[in-house]
Design an enzyme around this catalytic site. Structure first.
Site, PDB file in Angstrom:
ATOM      1  N   GLU A  91       0.609  -1.330  -0.149  1.00 51.28           N
ATOM      2  CA  GLU A  91       0.129   0.145   0.056  1.00 51.28           C
ATOM      3  C   GLU A  91       1.012   1.300   0.023  1.00 51.28           C
ATOM      4  O   GLU A  91       2.054   1.357   0.785  1.00 51.28           O
ATOM      5  CB  GLU A  91      -0.905  -0.047   1.171  1.00 51.28           C
ATOM      6  CG  GLU A  91      -1.789  -0.984   1.243  1.00 51.28           C
ATOM      7  CD  GLU A  91      -2.868  -1.095   2.781  1.00 51.28           C
ATOM      8  OE1 GLU A  91      -2.826   0.045   3.288  1.00 51.28           O
ATOM      9  OE2 GLU A  91      -3.208  -2.154   2.945  1.00 51.28           O
ATOM     10  N   CYS A 108       5.489  -7.285   7.904  1.00 48.88           N
ATOM     11  CA  CYS A 108       6.503  -6.919   8.787  1.00 48.88           C
ATOM     12  C   CYS A 108       6.617  -7.839   9.740  1.00 48.88           C
ATOM     13  O   CYS A 108       5.884  -8.547  10.363  1.00 48.88           O
ATOM     14  CB  CYS A 108       5.916  -5.414   9.473  1.00 48.88           C
ATOM     15  SG  CYS A 108       7.141  -4.648  10.315  1.00 48.88           S
ATOM     16  N   CYS A 115      -1.024  -2.969  14.839  1.00 47.13           N
ATOM     17  CA  CYS A 115      -0.690  -2.891  13.457  1.00 47.13           C
ATOM     18  C   CYS A 115      -1.273  -3.997  12.544  1.00 47.13           C
ATOM     19  O   CYS A 115      -0.939  -5.142  12.831  1.00 47.13           O
ATOM     20  CB  CYS A 115       0.766  -2.559  13.200  1.00 47.13           C
ATOM     21  SG  CYS A 115       1.152  -2.298  11.461  1.00 47.13           S
ATOM     22  N   GLU A 154       8.891  -2.415   8.289  1.00 50.58           N
ATOM     23  CA  GLU A 154      10.254  -1.411   9.056  1.00 50.58           C
ATOM     24  C   GLU A 154      11.278  -1.257   8.237  1.00 50.58           C
ATOM     25  O   GLU A 154      11.869  -2.534   7.923  1.00 50.58           O
ATOM     26  CB  GLU A 154      10.439  -2.632  10.452  1.00 50.58           C
ATOM     27  CG  GLU A 154      11.831  -1.964  10.850  1.00 50.58           C
ATOM     28  CD  GLU A 154      11.729  -0.556  11.471  1.00 50.58           C
ATOM     29  OE1 GLU A 154      12.630   0.134  11.269  1.00 50.58           O
ATOM     30  OE2 GLU A 154      10.655  -0.167  11.897  1.00 50.58           O
ATOM     31  N   SER A 206       9.243   5.442  16.294  1.00 52.74           N
ATOM     32  CA  SER A 206       7.833   5.104  17.059  1.00 52.74           C
ATOM     33  C   SER A 206       8.539   4.863  18.721  1.00 52.74           C
ATOM     34  O   SER A 206       9.028   4.140  19.016  1.00 52.74           O
ATOM     35  CB  SER A 206       7.723   3.761  16.513  1.00 52.74           C
ATOM     36  OG  SER A 206       7.376   3.662  15.160  1.00 52.74           O
ATOM     37  N   LEU A 207       7.846   5.861  19.564  1.00 49.63           N
ATOM     38  CA  LEU A 207       7.784   5.596  20.913  1.00 49.63           C
ATOM     39  C   LEU A 207       6.691   5.062  21.524  1.00 49.63           C
ATOM     40  O   LEU A 207       7.139   3.739  22.209  1.00 49.63           O
ATOM     41  CB  LEU A 207       8.045   7.045  21.483  1.00 49.63           C
ATOM     42  CG  LEU A 207       8.469   7.424  22.803  1.00 49.63           C
ATOM     43  CD1 LEU A 207       9.682   6.535  23.230  1.00 49.63           C
ATOM     44  CD2 LEU A 207       8.505   8.666  23.213  1.00 49.63           C
ATOM     45  N   HIS A 208       5.700   5.407  21.637  1.00 53.58           N
ATOM     46  CA  HIS A 208       4.508   4.774  21.913  1.00 53.58           C
ATOM     47  C   HIS A 208       4.027   4.491  23.201  1.00 53.58           C
ATOM     48  O   HIS A 208       3.082   4.517  23.810  1.00 53.58           O
ATOM     49  CB  HIS A 208       4.078   3.502  21.200  1.00 53.58           C
ATOM     50  CG  HIS A 208       4.065   3.541  19.915  1.00 53.58           C
ATOM     51  ND1 HIS A 208       3.219   4.396  19.028  1.00 53.58           N
ATOM     52  CD2 HIS A 208       4.892   2.923  18.759  1.00 53.58           C
ATOM     53  CE1 HIS A 208       3.331   4.006  17.702  1.00 53.58           C
ATOM     54  NE2 HIS A 208       4.414   3.256  17.415  1.00 53.58           N
ATOM     55  N   ASN A 282      -6.477   3.623  14.837  1.00 50.64           N
ATOM     56  CA  ASN A 282      -7.471   3.361  13.878  1.00 50.64           C
ATOM     57  C   ASN A 282      -7.947   1.859  13.851  1.00 50.64           C
ATOM     58  O   ASN A 282      -7.222   0.955  13.847  1.00 50.64           O
ATOM     59  CB  ASN A 282      -7.025   3.427  12.268  1.00 50.64           C
ATOM     60  CG  ASN A 282      -7.796   3.562  11.114  1.00 50.64           C
ATOM     61  OD1 ASN A 282      -8.917   4.226  11.634  1.00 50.64           O
ATOM     62  ND2 ASN A 282      -7.579   3.012  10.137  1.00 50.64           N
ATOM     63  N   CYS A 325      -2.937   1.102   8.356  1.00 51.78           N
ATOM     64  CA  CYS A 325      -1.718   0.532   7.372  1.00 51.78           C
ATOM     65  C   CYS A 325      -1.954  -1.075   7.319  1.00 51.78           C
ATOM     66  O   CYS A 325      -2.142  -1.853   8.089  1.00 51.78           O
ATOM     67  CB  CYS A 325      -0.392   0.936   8.231  1.00 51.78           C
ATOM     68  SG  CYS A 325       0.909   0.414   6.970  1.00 51.78           S
TER      69      CYS A 325
END
EC number: 2.1.1.-
Length: 346
Positions: A91, A108, A115, A154, A206-208, A282, A325
């Protein structure tokens, strides 16, 4: 096919470096390979052997990737489902104001729990020209001035191909270095190699979570860097290239949206050359995660911003058309057999 393969293909036809440069630039802009300039016709510039061979080269480039389907969204974005030569799907997303998000892997291996892409595991790497071909397809639809390597995959697990694509887009592709964004969960090799590149992209990390244990749960196969180590490495790169790090934070209700976490962000990022991107989750079919309410999101942004951390809300583009994604690809490949492979190290 990689960049050097394309240049060698053209050289075999009799193209000199000057000819190769013009042909590659034409392709990267989504134009015909023999596109002329305002002052010079192709027949006055390209050798005869090159002109005769260009149709076959064009067919080979067209075969790298084709548009399988396009899904416009109400927010001005458009999701492109791209079919590669081996019929694998990736995508890319046309974003408002000239941006494009591209994929670097089919699947990934990191396995982020929020995800869709990670659910399939890693199927294969995406080649450098397959990444660039996503840009070419997009440029045939609208202008692309910014490319973010933030789609499926990644980038750090496909480092050679990603860096080659970035170099090509930042030179012959005519995209400014700050408008090329490398997104990663934080692989040490990224911090070693990016500063040495001719084209030094902006960096998104990417922390999160600011809690090491929770971050390991959310990103189970990410390198074992603590949040503090990740921010220190990011800050060093930001100061070297003179543009800020974008820190990514997918907001999950009841998991990482507490004031304790926000205070952790303040502890890590206040005074840093950084932007915090809060990304409301999402939702996907069959998952247990939810995004916080709109009121809560506004509250968090104000909390951070008023205390000295530049904070923005980044909603996933195309939420009304399976915008998360990997969701379009998952729907398109539903019911087909897929074989996972381990991540190939750069």
């Amino acid at each position: 096919m990689r960049s050097q393969d394309l240049h060698q293909r053209l050289a075999d036809l009799g193209a000199k470096p000057l000819h190769c440069g013009r042909i590659v630039r034409a392709w990267l802009q989504g134009r015909a390979l023999d596109a002329c300039t305002a002052r010079q016709r192709a027949e006055d510039f390209l050798p005869l052997g090159v002109r005769h061979g260009l149709p076959q080269v064009a067919a080979e480039l067209e075969g790298i990737a084709r548009l399988h389907s396009e899904h416009p969204a109400s927010d001005g974005s458009s999701r492109l489902l791209v079919e590669l030569a081996d019929r694998q799907m990736v995508e890319s997303v046309l974003l408002p104001r000239g941006g494009l998000c591209v994929s670097t892997q089919v699947g990934c291996a990191v396995g982020c729990v929020f995800c869709m892409t990670g659910r399939s595991g890693l199927l294969r790497q995406v080649g450098s020209l397959e990444m660039v071909a996503q840009v070419v397809l997009a440029r045939r639809r609208r202008a692309v001035k910014k490319v973010v390597f933030m789609g499926m995959g990644e980038p750090a697990h496909n480092l050679d191909n990603v860096l080659e694509a970035i170099d090509l887009l930042g030179t012959d592709g005519g995209i400014g270095h700050k408008n090329l964004v490398f997104s990663t969960v934080g692989d040490p090799r990224v911090f070693e190699r990016l500063p040495r590149q001719r084209v030094k992209p902006a960096l998104a990390l990417s922390l999160h979570s600011t809690r090491a244990e929770l971050r390991r749960q959310l990103l189970p196969k990410a390198p074992p860097l603590s949040p503090e180590e990740l921010v220190e490495a990011g800050e060093a790169y930001a100061r070297r290239v003179d543009y800020p790090i974008q820190y990514q934070w997918t907001l999950l209700e009841g998991i990482n949206d507490s004031l304790e976490e926000m205070d952790g962000i303040l502890r890590l990022l206040k005074g840093r050359f950084a932007v915090m991107n809060l990304i409301p989750y999402n939702s996907m079919d069959g998952d247990a995660y939810r995004r916080p309410s709109g009121e809560r999101i506004v509250e968090l942004v104000r909390y951070l911003h008023s205390r000295g951390v530049l904070t923005k809300v980044r909603n996933s583009a195309g939420q009304d058309i399976d915008g998360g994604c990997g969701q379009l690809r998952a729907r398109a490949t539903q019911g087909t057999a897929e074989r996972r492979i381990p991540a190939r190290q750069a």
